[in-house]
Write an enzyme that holds these catalytic residues in place. Structure first.
Site, PDB file in Angstrom:
ATOM      1  N   SER A   9     -11.314  -6.817 -46.372  1.00  0.00           N
ATOM      2  CA  SER A   9     -11.845  -6.074 -45.220  1.00  0.00           C
ATOM      3  C   SER A   9     -11.496  -4.612 -45.354  1.00  0.00           C
ATOM      4  O   SER A   9     -10.312  -4.251 -45.386  1.00  0.00           O
ATOM      5  CB  SER A   9     -11.246  -6.618 -43.921  1.00  0.00           C
ATOM      6  OG  SER A   9     -11.437  -5.662 -42.893  1.00  0.00           O
ATOM      7  N   HIS A  34     -15.949  -7.344 -46.772  1.00  0.00           N
ATOM      8  CA  HIS A  34     -16.043  -7.643 -45.337  1.00  0.00           C
ATOM      9  C   HIS A  34     -16.039  -6.321 -44.556  1.00  0.00           C
ATOM     10  O   HIS A  34     -15.149  -5.497 -44.717  1.00  0.00           O
ATOM     11  CB  HIS A  34     -14.848  -8.510 -44.938  1.00  0.00           C
ATOM     12  CG  HIS A  34     -14.868  -8.997 -43.536  1.00  0.00           C
ATOM     13  ND1 HIS A  34     -15.593 -10.097 -43.130  1.00  0.00           N
ATOM     14  CD2 HIS A  34     -14.239  -8.548 -42.420  1.00  0.00           C
ATOM     15  CE1 HIS A  34     -15.404 -10.310 -41.834  1.00  0.00           C
ATOM     16  NE2 HIS A  34     -14.596  -9.372 -41.376  1.00  0.00           N
ATOM     17  N   ASP A  36     -16.131  -4.624 -40.837  1.00  0.00           N
ATOM     18  CA  ASP A  36     -15.850  -4.888 -39.426  1.00  0.00           C
ATOM     19  C   ASP A  36     -16.496  -3.847 -38.527  1.00  0.00           C
ATOM     20  O   ASP A  36     -16.094  -2.684 -38.510  1.00  0.00           O
ATOM     21  CB  ASP A  36     -14.335  -4.902 -39.204  1.00  0.00           C
ATOM     22  CG  ASP A  36     -13.702  -6.157 -39.777  1.00  0.00           C
ATOM     23  OD1 ASP A  36     -14.134  -7.253 -39.391  1.00  0.00           O
ATOM     24  OD2 ASP A  36     -12.798  -6.035 -40.624  1.00  0.00           O
ATOM     25  N   MET A  38     -17.219  -2.555 -34.840  1.00  0.00           N
ATOM     26  CA  MET A  38     -16.645  -2.657 -33.487  1.00  0.00           C
ATOM     27  C   MET A  38     -17.237  -1.575 -32.594  1.00  0.00           C
ATOM     28  O   MET A  38     -17.417  -0.442 -33.033  1.00  0.00           O
ATOM     29  CB  MET A  38     -15.128  -2.476 -33.548  1.00  0.00           C
ATOM     30  CG  MET A  38     -14.449  -3.429 -34.519  1.00  0.00           C
ATOM     31  SD  MET A  38     -12.665  -3.256 -34.436  1.00  0.00           S
ATOM     32  CE  MET A  38     -12.165  -4.335 -35.781  1.00  0.00           C
ATOM     33  N   HIS A  67     -19.382  -8.282 -40.087  1.00  0.00           N
ATOM     34  CA  HIS A  67     -18.836  -8.992 -38.920  1.00  0.00           C
ATOM     35  C   HIS A  67     -19.059  -8.119 -37.684  1.00  0.00           C
ATOM     36  O   HIS A  67     -18.438  -7.062 -37.553  1.00  0.00           O
ATOM     37  CB  HIS A  67     -17.336  -9.240 -39.187  1.00  0.00           C
ATOM     38  CG  HIS A  67     -16.586  -9.847 -38.057  1.00  0.00           C
ATOM     39  ND1 HIS A  67     -15.197  -9.893 -38.036  1.00  0.00           N
ATOM     40  CD2 HIS A  67     -16.994 -10.460 -36.902  1.00  0.00           C
ATOM     41  CE1 HIS A  67     -14.799 -10.494 -36.927  1.00  0.00           C
ATOM     42  NE2 HIS A  67     -15.858 -10.833 -36.213  1.00  0.00           N
ATOM     43  N   MET A  69     -18.555  -7.210 -34.106  1.00  0.00           N
ATOM     44  CA  MET A  69     -17.731  -7.377 -32.901  1.00  0.00           C
ATOM     45  C   MET A  69     -18.281  -6.419 -31.848  1.00  0.00           C
ATOM     46  O   MET A  69     -17.675  -5.394 -31.525  1.00  0.00           O
ATOM     47  CB  MET A  69     -16.263  -7.083 -33.237  1.00  0.00           C
ATOM     48  CG  MET A  69     -15.609  -8.199 -34.047  1.00  0.00           C
ATOM     49  SD  MET A  69     -14.142  -7.647 -34.938  1.00  0.00           S
ATOM     50  CE  MET A  69     -14.936  -6.915 -36.363  1.00  0.00           C
ATOM     51  N   MET A 138     -11.754 -16.846 -36.115  1.00  0.00           N
ATOM     52  CA  MET A 138     -10.825 -15.716 -35.967  1.00  0.00           C
ATOM     53  C   MET A 138      -9.407 -16.259 -35.817  1.00  0.00           C
ATOM     54  O   MET A 138      -9.140 -17.071 -34.929  1.00  0.00           O
ATOM     55  CB  MET A 138     -11.169 -14.876 -34.727  1.00  0.00           C
ATOM     56  CG  MET A 138     -12.410 -14.001 -34.842  1.00  0.00           C
ATOM     57  SD  MET A 138     -12.485 -12.937 -36.297  1.00  0.00           S
ATOM     58  CE  MET A 138     -11.011 -11.919 -36.103  1.00  0.00           C
ATOM     59  N   ASP A 176     -10.440 -15.143 -40.694  1.00  0.00           N
ATOM     60  CA  ASP A 176     -10.270 -13.690 -40.596  1.00  0.00           C
ATOM     61  C   ASP A 176      -9.117 -13.356 -39.658  1.00  0.00           C
ATOM     62  O   ASP A 176      -9.179 -13.649 -38.462  1.00  0.00           O
ATOM     63  CB  ASP A 176     -11.593 -13.106 -40.050  1.00  0.00           C
ATOM     64  CG  ASP A 176     -11.614 -11.589 -39.975  1.00  0.00           C
ATOM     65  OD1 ASP A 176     -10.615 -10.949 -40.358  1.00  0.00           O
ATOM     66  OD2 ASP A 176     -12.648 -11.057 -39.528  1.00  0.00           O
TER      67      ASP A 176
HETATM   68  C1  DX5 Z   1     -10.048  -7.952 -36.961  1.00  0.00           C
HETATM   69  C2  DX5 Z   1     -11.069  -7.909 -38.060  1.00  0.00           C
HETATM   70  C3  DX5 Z   1     -10.532  -8.304 -39.365  1.00  0.00           C
HETATM   71  C4  DX5 Z   1      -9.412  -7.452 -39.876  1.00  0.00           C
HETATM   72  C5  DX5 Z   1      -8.477  -8.363 -40.578  1.00  0.00           C
HETATM   73  O1  DX5 Z   1     -10.648  -7.630 -35.787  1.00  0.00           O
HETATM   74  O2  DX5 Z   1     -12.167  -8.760 -37.769  1.00  0.00           O
HETATM   75  O3  DX5 Z   1     -11.547  -8.446 -40.350  1.00  0.00           O
HETATM   76  O4  DX5 Z   1      -9.817  -6.449 -40.756  1.00  0.00           O
HETATM   77  O5  DX5 Z   1      -7.369  -7.641 -40.910  1.00  0.00           O
HETATM   78  P1  DX5 Z   1      -6.019  -8.286 -41.391  1.00  0.00           P
HETATM   79  O6  DX5 Z   1      -6.324  -9.048 -42.654  1.00  0.00           O
HETATM   80  O7  DX5 Z   1      -5.161  -7.090 -41.622  1.00  0.00           O
HETATM   81  O8  DX5 Z   1      -5.522  -9.195 -40.304  1.00  0.00           O
HETATM   82 ZN    ZN Z   2     -13.590  -9.193 -39.493  1.00  0.00          ZN
END
Ligand code: DX5
Ligand code: ZN
Length: 222
Positions: A9, A34, A36, A38, A67, A69, A138, A176
């Site tokens: 990620s 990956h 993320d 947000m 992903h 969010m 998650m 994740d």
């Molecule tokens: C959290 C994200 C993850 C995050 C994971 O909201 O969806 O993808 O990057 O990070 P680590 O591996 O550091 O927990």
């Molecule tokens: Zn993620």
């Protein structure tokens, strides 16, 4: 592609040097990148959007696993698919018409995944289990990298695997949050086959090496 996919990620990478970050983990054996996304509404953080995905697509040689969010994924899945997302996952918690959204993602030519927050029960996806290309469990509350793995997630992975098997869907289970050298073996044994890791890779001095070592540890648990 192997049956076990490691997806670093980039959330924990240096955003001023994303191209270098992608190249380093690809040298280390990353199978996916990956991404993320947000929006500051569904989760208390804001990250990146379609233009950054488009730039990543130019440099990445492995598929982009995006992903979402965000509170309104329906509004943006087209833009992310066009930007180059090979896989798009959406949270069950924000979608009243999840069946429509999953099929819309597929119609855009991307693999469609559904995501469960830690407090969301597996039964929420029982009616859609036959339609999805992957399920993301998650193992932290989404929003930030570097959080601790929630132990209950281990049995949840097994429960999702059992649900998918019960409807004859071979779709992989992704996990994740908090995946590192100490948790990776457990989640692989529970049935996870797509492994996201941010801090355990980009929080290390040598992300290429961290990728290689995490993948080796995951393969050993198979
Ligand atoms: C959290 C994200 C993850 C995050 C994971 O909201 O969806 O993808 O990057 O990070 P680590 O591996 O550091 O927990
Ligand atoms: Zn993620």
């Amino acid at each position: 592609m192997s049956s076990l996919l490691l997806a670093p990620s980039i959330l924990s990478a240096d955003f001023a040097r994303l191209g270098d970050a992608v190249a380093a983990v690809e040298r280390g054996g990353a199978d996916l990148i990956h991404v993320d996304v947000m929006d500051g509404h569904f989760v208390p953080n804001i990250t990146i959007g379609p233009p950054v995905v488009k730039s990543l697509k130019r440099v990445a040689t492995v598929p982009l696993d995006v992903h979402l969010m965000i509170t309104d994924p329906d509004k943006y899945i087209g833009a992310f698919a066009e930007a180059g997302a090979a896989m798009i996952s959406v949270h069950v918690e924000v979608l009243p018409h999840l069946h429509r959204t999953i099929h819309a993602i597929k119609a855009l030519g991307a693999k469609a995944g559904v995501v469960l927050n830690p407090a969301t029960p597996v039964v929420e996806i029982s009616e859609i289990a036959g339609d999805v290309d992957f399920v993301l469990v998650m193992s932290v509350n989404p929003g930030f990298g570097g959080q601790s793995f929630i132990p209950r997630s281990e049995s949840k992975v097994a429960d999702v695997r059992a649900l998918l098997d019960s409807v004859g869907n071979k779709a992989p289970v992704e996990i994740d949050g908090g995946i590192d050298m100490s948790t990776v073996g457990r989640v692989v044994k529970a049935g996870a086959r797509m492994l996201v890791a941010g801090h355990a890779i980009f929080g290390q001095p040598d992300p290429e090496r961290a990728t290689r070592e995490l993948k080796a540890a995951a393969l050993k648990a198979l």
